[in-house]
Design a protein around this motif. Structure first.
Motif, PDB file in Angstrom:
ATOM      1  N   ALA A 123      31.059  34.123   4.122  1.00 23.42           N
ATOM      2  CA  ALA A 123      31.594  32.796   3.799  1.00 23.42           C
ATOM      3  C   ALA A 123      30.509  31.732   3.892  1.00 23.42           C
ATOM      4  O   ALA A 123      30.462  30.795   3.086  1.00 23.42           O
ATOM      5  N   ARG A 124      29.611  31.883   4.851  1.00 26.88           N
ATOM      6  CA  ARG A 124      28.546  30.897   5.048  1.00 26.88           C
ATOM      7  C   ARG A 124      27.594  30.876   3.861  1.00 26.88           C
ATOM      8  O   ARG A 124      27.255  29.817   3.333  1.00 26.88           O
ATOM      9  N   ARG A 125      27.156  32.052   3.422  1.00 32.48           N
ATOM     10  CA  ARG A 125      26.233  32.119   2.292  1.00 32.48           C
ATOM     11  C   ARG A 125      26.919  31.653   1.012  1.00 32.48           C
ATOM     12  O   ARG A 125      26.314  30.982   0.171  1.00 32.48           O
ATOM     13  N   ARG A 126      28.193  32.004   0.862  1.00 36.46           N
ATOM     14  CA  ARG A 126      28.931  31.581  -0.326  1.00 36.46           C
ATOM     15  C   ARG A 126      29.056  30.062  -0.379  1.00 36.46           C
ATOM     16  O   ARG A 126      28.893  29.444  -1.430  1.00 36.46           O
ATOM     17  N   SER A 127      29.330  29.447   0.769  1.00 39.00           N
ATOM     18  CA  SER A 127      29.441  27.992   0.827  1.00 39.00           C
ATOM     19  C   SER A 127      28.120  27.329   0.462  1.00 39.00           C
ATOM     20  O   SER A 127      28.089  26.343  -0.285  1.00 39.00           O
ATOM     21  N   ASN A 128      27.014  27.871   0.976  1.00 39.98           N
ATOM     22  CA  ASN A 128      25.698  27.319   0.657  1.00 39.98           C
ATOM     23  C   ASN A 128      25.380  27.469  -0.826  1.00 39.98           C
ATOM     24  O   ASN A 128      24.825  26.560  -1.459  1.00 39.98           O
ATOM     25  N   ALA A 129      25.726  28.632  -1.392  1.00 44.10           N
ATOM     26  CA  ALA A 129      25.463  28.872  -2.812  1.00 44.10           C
ATOM     27  C   ALA A 129      26.311  27.952  -3.689  1.00 44.10           C
ATOM     28  O   ALA A 129      25.849  27.456  -4.722  1.00 44.10           O
ATOM     29  N   GLN A 130      27.549  27.712  -3.282  1.00 47.54           N
ATOM     30  CA  GLN A 130      28.410  26.812  -4.048  1.00 47.54           C
ATOM     31  C   GLN A 130      27.886  25.382  -3.990  1.00 47.54           C
ATOM     32  O   GLN A 130      27.915  24.659  -4.992  1.00 47.54           O
ATOM     33  N   ARG A 131      27.388  24.982  -2.830  1.00 45.92           N
ATOM     34  CA  ARG A 131      26.814  23.642  -2.702  1.00 45.92           C
ATOM     35  C   ARG A 131      25.626  23.485  -3.648  1.00 45.92           C
ATOM     36  O   ARG A 131      25.480  22.458  -4.330  1.00 45.92           O
ATOM     37  N   GLU A 132      24.782  24.497  -3.702  1.00 45.07           N
ATOM     38  CA  GLU A 132      23.623  24.450  -4.593  1.00 45.07           C
ATOM     39  C   GLU A 132      24.062  24.416  -6.055  1.00 45.07           C
ATOM     40  O   GLU A 132      23.470  23.706  -6.873  1.00 45.07           O
ATOM     41  N   PHE A 133      25.104  25.174  -6.393  1.00 40.92           N
ATOM     42  CA  PHE A 133      25.620  25.180  -7.765  1.00 40.92           C
ATOM     43  C   PHE A 133      26.077  23.781  -8.176  1.00 40.92           C
ATOM     44  O   PHE A 133      25.691  23.272  -9.239  1.00 40.92           O
ATOM     45  N   PHE A 134      26.892  23.151  -7.345  1.00 42.11           N
ATOM     46  CA  PHE A 134      27.393  21.823  -7.688  1.00 42.11           C
ATOM     47  C   PHE A 134      26.269  20.788  -7.706  1.00 42.11           C
ATOM     48  O   PHE A 134      26.283  19.860  -8.522  1.00 42.11           O
ATOM     49  N   TRP A 135      25.297  20.950  -6.812  1.00 49.77           N
ATOM     50  CA  TRP A 135      24.175  20.011  -6.823  1.00 49.77           C
ATOM     51  C   TRP A 135      23.435  20.082  -8.158  1.00 49.77           C
ATOM     52  O   TRP A 135      23.159  19.056  -8.785  1.00 49.77           O
ATOM     53  N   GLN A 136      23.112  21.285  -8.597  1.00 49.76           N
ATOM     54  CA  GLN A 136      22.376  21.448  -9.845  1.00 49.76           C
ATOM     55  C   GLN A 136      23.189  20.975 -11.044  1.00 49.76           C
ATOM     56  O   GLN A 136      22.651  20.352 -11.972  1.00 49.76           O
ATOM     57  N   GLN A 137      24.479  21.264 -11.041  1.00 52.38           N
ATOM     58  CA  GLN A 137      25.315  20.927 -12.188  1.00 52.38           C
ATOM     59  C   GLN A 137      25.690  19.444 -12.243  1.00 52.38           C
ATOM     60  O   GLN A 137      25.786  18.866 -13.332  1.00 52.38           O
ATOM     61  N   LEU A 138      25.906  18.837 -11.096  1.00 48.70           N
ATOM     62  CA  LEU A 138      26.367  17.449 -11.081  1.00 48.70           C
ATOM     63  C   LEU A 138      25.220  16.447 -11.017  1.00 48.70           C
ATOM     64  O   LEU A 138      25.195  15.466 -11.768  1.00 48.70           O
ATOM     65  N   PHE A 139      24.285  16.678 -10.124  1.00 52.45           N
ATOM     66  CA  PHE A 139      23.198  15.718  -9.964  1.00 52.45           C
ATOM     67  C   PHE A 139      22.014  16.058 -10.866  1.00 52.45           C
ATOM     68  O   PHE A 139      21.488  15.187 -11.544  1.00 52.45           O
ATOM     69  N   GLY A 140      21.612  17.347 -10.876  1.00 51.72           N
ATOM     70  CA  GLY A 140      20.521  17.750 -11.753  1.00 51.72           C
ATOM     71  C   GLY A 140      19.404  16.724 -11.750  1.00 51.72           C
ATOM     72  O   GLY A 140      18.848  16.394 -10.713  1.00 51.72           O
ATOM     73  N   ASN A 141      19.083  16.176 -12.915  1.00 48.77           N
ATOM     74  CA  ASN A 141      18.070  15.120 -13.022  1.00 48.77           C
ATOM     75  C   ASN A 141      18.697  13.734 -13.132  1.00 48.77           C
ATOM     76  O   ASN A 141      18.068  12.803 -13.639  1.00 48.77           O
ATOM     77  N   LEU A 142      19.930  13.606 -12.672  1.00 47.37           N
ATOM     78  CA  LEU A 142      20.605  12.315 -12.709  1.00 47.37           C
ATOM     79  C   LEU A 142      19.951  11.371 -11.701  1.00 47.37           C
ATOM     80  O   LEU A 142      19.973  11.625 -10.495  1.00 47.37           O
ATOM     81  N   PRO A 143      19.339  10.281 -12.150  1.00 40.92           N
ATOM     82  CA  PRO A 143      18.645   9.391 -11.208  1.00 40.92           C
ATOM     83  C   PRO A 143      19.627   8.654 -10.299  1.00 40.92           C
ATOM     84  O   PRO A 143      20.700   8.229 -10.738  1.00 40.92           O
ATOM     85  N   VAL A 144      19.264   8.535  -9.048  1.00 43.17           N
ATOM     86  CA  VAL A 144      20.058   7.758  -8.093  1.00 43.17           C
ATOM     87  C   VAL A 144      19.123   6.803  -7.369  1.00 43.17           C
ATOM     88  O   VAL A 144      17.938   7.086  -7.195  1.00 43.17           O
ATOM     89  N   ASP A 145      19.647   5.668  -6.963  1.00 44.53           N
ATOM     90  CA  ASP A 145      18.821   4.679  -6.272  1.00 44.53           C
ATOM     91  C   ASP A 145      19.407   4.304  -4.917  1.00 44.53           C
ATOM     92  O   ASP A 145      19.136   3.227  -4.386  1.00 44.53           O
ATOM     93  N   SER A 146      20.223   5.203  -4.376  1.00 40.24           N
ATOM     94  CA  SER A 146      20.795   4.971  -3.054  1.00 40.24           C
ATOM     95  C   SER A 146      20.913   6.309  -2.335  1.00 40.24           C
ATOM     96  O   SER A 146      20.612   7.360  -2.900  1.00 40.24           O
ATOM     97  N   ILE A 147      21.346   6.262  -1.088  1.00 40.46           N
ATOM     98  CA  ILE A 147      21.473   7.458  -0.260  1.00 40.46           C
ATOM     99  C   ILE A 147      22.928   7.600   0.161  1.00 40.46           C
ATOM    100  O   ILE A 147      23.560   6.627   0.580  1.00 40.46           O
ATOM    101  N   GLY A 148      23.456   8.809   0.041  1.00 41.80           N
ATOM    102  CA  GLY A 148      24.848   9.001   0.421  1.00 41.80           C
ATOM    103  C   GLY A 148      25.252  10.457   0.414  1.00 41.80           C
ATOM    104  O   GLY A 148      24.421  11.364   0.327  1.00 41.80           O
ATOM    105  N   ARG A 149      26.539  10.661   0.505  1.00 43.11           N
ATOM    106  CA  ARG A 149      27.132  11.992   0.419  1.00 43.11           C
ATOM    107  C   ARG A 149      28.138  12.010  -0.721  1.00 43.11           C
ATOM    108  O   ARG A 149      28.709  10.975  -1.069  1.00 43.11           O
TER     109      ARG A 149
END
Length: 252
Positions: free
Chosen positions: A147-173
């Motif tokens: 479950a731990r590795r799956r959660s980490n892999a899912q987080r990485e998947f969503f990061w790449q798909q949602l943020f990718g090269n999308l520029p941001v100018d603030s810090i958050g969650r």
């Protein structure tokens, strides 16, 4: 000048405490320094522990340079002195050092750090920190089916798909709540952004960013999401959470 941190064992990682103390530090400066140490411990610990990687066991000396806005501008991992290496139990079989160093450096760049107190800064506002890390991420915890590795892999998947090269100018969650059919087609998605506990003053409630993230989420093919599985009702529902900052997005 690097601030050398004395190691303290914290779960998966061993990180450091600032060793340099100013003789005439005020009580407020001492409290600020202790708070920074504690927060940086947690930041590094979380960064290493949530890496989407296979087994990693070993000791690394990490040198981090933070700029005047407490963003990383340099992350270098090297072999740690023997006195730190000896703190890792001999019965633990070390994994490939180059692989371990690569993971540590990657997570160093992706970590959100607390604001460095003035007492630990150089004259130009930067801070250089040297931290020995004892990393113990065994195969039993890092296996793809856990479950731990799956959660980490899912987080990485969503990061790449949602943020990718999308520029941001603030810090958050950002938190992602999704629902998809058995084929992985998204039927509903909600992405929310909120302040990061270590950098609340650097958060901006950006409606355009949130709208872009929600729009991207609705177009995802979740059939490729690690661990994707529909329930008996034919729907797959889930949640993931990630951190964002300007230096985490794009190519360094």
């Amino acid at each position: 000048m690097f601030r050398t941190l004395f190691p303290v064992l914290v779960a998966a990682t061993l990180i450091a405490l600032p060793g340099c103390q100013h003789q005439r530090s005020s009580e407020a400066e001492k409290l600020a320094r202790r708070a920074f140490v504690s927060d940086m411990q947690q930041a590094l610990k979380l960064g290493i522990a949530t890496a989407d990687t296979g087994p990693q066991i070993g000791v690394v000396m990490l040198k981090v340079e933070l700029d005047s806005s407490s963003a990383p501008v340099s992350c270098k991992a090297s072999r740690a002195p023997l006195r730190y290496e000896n703190q890792l139990p001999a019965e633990l079989i070390r994994t490939d050092f180059k692989s371990l160093a690569s993971v540590v450096e990657a997570q160093c760049w992706n970590t959100i750090y607390p604001v460095v107190p003035q007492a630990l800064r150089e004259d130009n506002g930067t801070a250089q920190i040297r931290a020995p890390l004892l990393v113990v991420l065994p195969a039993s915890a890092q296996a793809p089916g856990t479950a731990r590795r799956r959660s980490n892999a899912q987080r990485e998947f969503f990061w790449q798909q949602l943020f990718g090269n999308l520029p941001v100018d603030s810090i958050g969650r950002a938190s992602v709540y999704y629902q998809a059919n058995a084929q992985g087609k998204v039927q509903g998605c909600l992405v929310q952004i909120y302040p990061h506990p270590l950098r609340p003053d650097d958060f901006r409630l950006d409606g355009k960013l949130q709208a872009r993230l929600n729009s991207r989420c609705m177009t995802l093919d979740l059939a490729n999401l690690p661990g994707f599985k529909a329930e008996d009702d034919g729907l797959a529902k889930g949640y993931s959470e990630m951190e964002y900052a300007p230096w985490k997005v794009g190519v360094r």
